[in-house]
Design a protein around this motif. Structure first.
Motif, short mmCIF file in Angstrom:
data_model
loop_
_atom_site.label_atom_id
_atom_site.label_comp_id
_atom_site.label_asym_id
_atom_site.label_seq_id
_atom_site.Cartn_x
_atom_site.Cartn_y
_atom_site.Cartn_z
N VAL A 257 2.77 -3.78 -9.62
CA VAL A 257 3.02 -2.72 -10.61
C VAL A 257 2.97 -3.29 -12.02
O VAL A 257 3.14 -4.49 -12.22
CB VAL A 257 4.40 -2.04 -10.40
N SER A 258 2.75 -2.39 -12.97
CA SER A 258 2.73 -2.84 -14.36
C SER A 258 3.58 -1.89 -15.22
O SER A 258 4.69 -2.21 -15.59
CB SER A 258 1.29 -2.90 -14.84
N CYS A 259 3.08 -0.67 -15.48
CA CYS A 259 3.81 0.24 -16.38
C CYS A 259 5.00 0.92 -15.70
O CYS A 259 5.96 1.28 -16.34
CB CYS A 259 2.87 1.31 -16.92
N LYS A 260 4.94 1.12 -14.40
CA LYS A 260 5.96 1.83 -13.61
C LYS A 260 6.17 3.26 -14.08
O LYS A 260 7.23 3.83 -13.92
CB LYS A 260 7.30 1.08 -13.62
N GLY A 262 3.31 5.61 -14.03
CA GLY A 262 2.15 6.43 -13.65
C GLY A 262 1.09 6.50 -14.72
O GLY A 262 0.36 7.48 -14.84
N ILE A 263 0.98 5.45 -15.53
CA ILE A 263 0.04 5.46 -16.65
C ILE A 263 -1.14 4.52 -16.42
O ILE A 263 -2.28 4.86 -16.70
CB ILE A 263 0.76 5.05 -17.96
N CYS A 264 -0.86 3.32 -15.91
CA CYS A 264 -1.88 2.26 -15.95
C CYS A 264 -2.79 2.20 -14.73
O CYS A 264 -3.87 1.63 -14.80
CB CYS A 264 -1.21 0.91 -16.16
N GLY A 265 -2.37 2.72 -13.60
CA GLY A 265 -3.20 2.70 -12.40
C GLY A 265 -3.06 1.45 -11.54
O GLY A 265 -3.72 1.34 -10.51
N SER A 266 -2.19 0.50 -11.93
CA SER A 266 -2.05 -0.75 -11.17
C SER A 266 -1.68 -0.51 -9.71
O SER A 266 -2.08 -1.27 -8.83
CB SER A 266 -0.95 -1.64 -11.76
N CYS A 267 -0.88 0.50 -9.43
CA CYS A 267 -0.35 0.71 -8.08
C CYS A 267 -1.12 1.78 -7.31
O CYS A 267 -0.61 2.32 -6.34
CB CYS A 267 1.13 1.08 -8.18
N LEU A 295 -0.27 7.12 -6.88
CA LEU A 295 0.35 6.07 -7.66
C LEU A 295 1.74 5.86 -7.08
O LEU A 295 2.60 6.75 -7.17
CB LEU A 295 0.45 6.47 -9.14
N CYS A 297 4.24 4.00 -7.91
CA CYS A 297 5.40 3.73 -8.76
C CYS A 297 6.17 4.99 -9.12
O CYS A 297 7.34 4.91 -9.51
CB CYS A 297 4.99 3.01 -10.04
S1 FES Z 1 2.49 0.70 -12.20
FE1 FES Z 1 1.30 1.70 -13.68
S2 FES Z 1 0.66 3.46 -12.63
FE2 FES Z 1 2.03 2.54 -11.25
#
Ligand code: FES
Length: 310
Positions: A257-260, A262-267, A295, A297
């Motif tokens: 995860v990165s932004c946690k 729902g913005i960055c798409g990492s998860c 997503l 997160c």
């Molecule tokens: S951690 Fe960024 S969208 Fe889930």
């Protein structure tokens, strides 16, 4: 992900203009007006910002960022970036695109919500399309980008509204337009709500009203459900006030995860079975309707069980 070098300029109204370019001068991936990029300020601080430069300029991305005293760290970290420093950003992504078929595009930006409108105006002007841009701010000294608006090649399409002089007359602005006008609004919640209400009252179709809102406040709670991580063979119960990421972590399965928020798409993860309850601002409406990605997160499940490809 791109690593770009920063040029920094302070604007009035506590706004900083960041111009991001490749250190070797290479072209950047193209974007269309209304797009944003995610700025990776630290490993776990990622914030989306609208691109405010001309989409025809392939050599830089520009972001206008307000110093927000209520910020949870994003805007202050962005203001602390130094000229010459490198920063990681995502590829541009557009959740606020212009409608190609609009007879007239009515752009309304409130405060820092002017940023996507600058790119929209440049793109509409270059395409020879009809538009008008209304910029609402508290006062002229607190309004960034006024000089840019006044010297733009499309300056005759711009109306400025300062609350300490004369507020925007929304009923008039929204009704004095041709048929099939599309309205685009970005800014404080009360402005977006007022535009939406007035547009509704003036008979605009819902699909002709477009809003840009990046919310850092994602409601992640809801009814409990089960998640099956198919590849790992793990099943967890996601409780009312828990995210899928948290429930999986308790079972020893770590999700990147990165932004946690729902913005960055990492998860982003594929859904094999079940119905997601999307809470993010990353997926488009079409992608959400497909229901085959989630997503982890912040999003939940509408079904009692969700099987994911993890
Ligand atoms: S951690 Fe960024 S969208 Fe889930």
């Amino acid at each position: 992900m791109l690593t770009l070098q920063i040029l920094k300029r302070e604007l009035q109204g506590d706004v900083v203009l960041l111009t991001l370019a490749d250190a070797t001068g290479a072209e950047l991936p193209a974007f269309t007006a209304g797009a944003h990029i995610d700025l990776h300020l630290t490993d776990d601080l990622v914030r989306p910002y609208s691109l405010c430069g001309d989409p025809a300029d392939r050599y830089c991305y520009q972001l206008g960022i307000l110093k927000d005293s209520q910020s949870k760290g994003g805007s202050l970290a962005a203001h602390a970036l130094q000229e010459g420093e490198s920063v990681k950003v995502s590829l541009p992504r557009n959740l606020f695109a212009l409608d190609e078929g609009a007879a007239h595009s009515l752009l309304i930006g409130g405060g820092i919500g002017i940023t996507p409108m600058l790119a929209m105006a440049a793109e509409l002007h270059a395409a020879g399309r009809v538009f008008s841009l209304h910029y609402c701010a508290r006062s002229r000294p607190q309004a960034a980008f006024v000089a840019e608006l006044e010297k733009a090649p499309w300056a005759d399409r711009v109306w400025l509204h300062f609350s300490d002089e004369q507020r925007i007359d929304l009923p008039a602005v929204l009704s004095d337009v041709p048929a099939n006008t599309h309205v685009y609004v970005c800014g404080p919640t009360r402005l977006m709500e007022a535009v939406s209400e007035q547009a509704n009252a003036a008979g605009y179709a819902a699909e002709n009203v477009h809003q840009e809102c990046f919310s850092a406040e994602v409601e992640v709670s809801g009814k409990a459900f089960d998640v099956v991580a198919a590849t790992s063979g793990i099943t967890v119960r996601v409780l009312e006030n828990q995210t899928i990421v948290e429930a999986l972590a308790q079972a020893g399965l770590k999700v990147c995860v990165s932004c946690k928020q729902g913005i960055c798409g990492s998860c982003l993860t594929d859904v094999i079975e079940g119905e997601p309850d999307h809470r993010d601002s990353y997926l488009t409406d079409e992608e959400k309707a497909d229901g085959d990605q989630i997503l982890l997160c912040c999003s939940r499940a509408k079904s009692a069980r969700l099987i994911i490809d993890l």
